[in-house]
Scaffold this motif. Structure first.
Motif: not given
Length: 318
Positions: A235-238, A201-217, A277-282
């Motif tokens: 909110t999604v940014s890159k 088992a791995s410990p659960l990460p603490a809560a945090s307001g911002t993170t990144t995935v595949d270069g997206y914040t 359409g393909d215009h979602g976000g941020p």
């Protein structure tokens, strides 16, 4: 899951208050391709199209037959009366002969939804473009898969799971009967399986307001309280710029599910942002309601350029 992910009117969004909240994200997906994510908010491997993400982790209570399944009101962002931890609810039961699965390699999990008179259900309503949404979550919340199984003529569903890490996993079936006593009602039923090997088992990460995935914040705001409806905003940014090219995925710009630390109670967070359409976000808004307080692990899935990204986050609910 009738209309579970459908857009909700802005009037509902205006009713919920928002304030900054902390969360952490990593990777996952849905469909037949896979990518893996773990604790710690590391970027995920991208999966093409309707890819699926896998993650280790999540022990859970045994699959009871109590009327404790989860259902949400059609077209509304309200929580259901259950938490998805039961194998049966009303006339419906999730049945499977698979109590164990191998570790480290792709495998199939087969199950049947039994209905009135103990007969297999074969009539399911289409919701969010699918007749069945299936989730696999490991006991420590390090593992997650979201996919869409196929059904044989006799009512047997086959879920093509990506390689699983050793340990206890809870498997959830989310569906809406197309006929019978449960017609039009949303159900989430689940069972547990053991995956062979040493469970680390791995410990659960603490809560945090911002993170990144595949270069997206991804930045999340909100202040949820157990048992109450609230709004969460993502909110999604890159590269420091707002992302405005999110593509529809399952009839919405983002799919968001959550699992409670410890018992693995299920919650679905309903999108309120209109799809054009393909215009979602941020910015994306979700109507959220959590059954209990404590830490929840959220999995946010969004698509850009035909690639599905999954961010995993820890959310503290008061």
């Amino acid at each position: 899951m009738s209309q579970r992910f459908r857009t909700v009117r802005p009037a509902l969004a205006a009713a919920a208050a928002t304030a900054a909240l902390t969360l952490t994200l990593a990777a996952c997906g849905s469909g037949t391709s896979t990518h893996t994510a773990g604790h710690g908010g590391m970027p995920s491997s991208s999966a093409p199209g309707h890819g699926m993400a896998s993650m280790p982790g999540m022990g859970s209570p045994s699959a009871s037959a109590s009327a404790d399944g989860m259902a949400s009101m059609p077209g509304m962002g309200t929580a259901s009366a259950g938490d998805g931890l039961a194998a049966a609810r009303g006339d419906y039961r999730m049945a499977s002969t698979d109590s164990g699965l191998p570790a480290g390699k792709a495998t199939a999990y087969r199950f049947t939804i039994m209905g009135e008179g103990g007969k297999p259900v074969t009539d399911f309503a289409v919701d969010q473009t699918k007749r069945m949404h299936f989730y696999a979550v490991r006991s420590d919340l390090t593992g997650f898969q979201h996919l869409h199984p196929t059904m044989a003529g006799n009512g047997t569903w086959t879920a093509p799971l990506a390689a699983l890490q050793p340990g206890t996993w809870r498997l959830y079936a989310s569906f809406t009967p197309g006929s019978g006593s449960g017609k039009g009602q949303d159900f989430v039923l689940s069972r547990t399986v053991k995956v062979s090997g040493m469970d680390m088992a791995s410990p659960l990460p603490a809560a945090s307001g911002t993170t990144t995935v595949d270069g997206y914040t991804v930045t999340v705001q909100g202040d949820p309280m157990a048992g109450m409806a609230h709004q969460l905003t993502a909110t999604v940014s890159k590269d420091g710029k707002p992302v405005t090219d999110l593509q529809p995925y399952l009839d919405t710009y983002a799919h968001l599910t959550a699992f409670h630390q410890g018992d693995l109670a299920f919650a679905h967070l309903h999108p309120e942002t209109e799809v054009k359409g393909d215009h979602g976000g941020p910015t994306l808004t979700f109507h959220a309601q959590f059954a209990r307080s404590g830490n929840w692990r959220l999995f946010l899935q969004f698509q850009t350029g035909g690639t599905l990204h999954t961010a995993a986050l820890t959310l503290r609910v008061g």
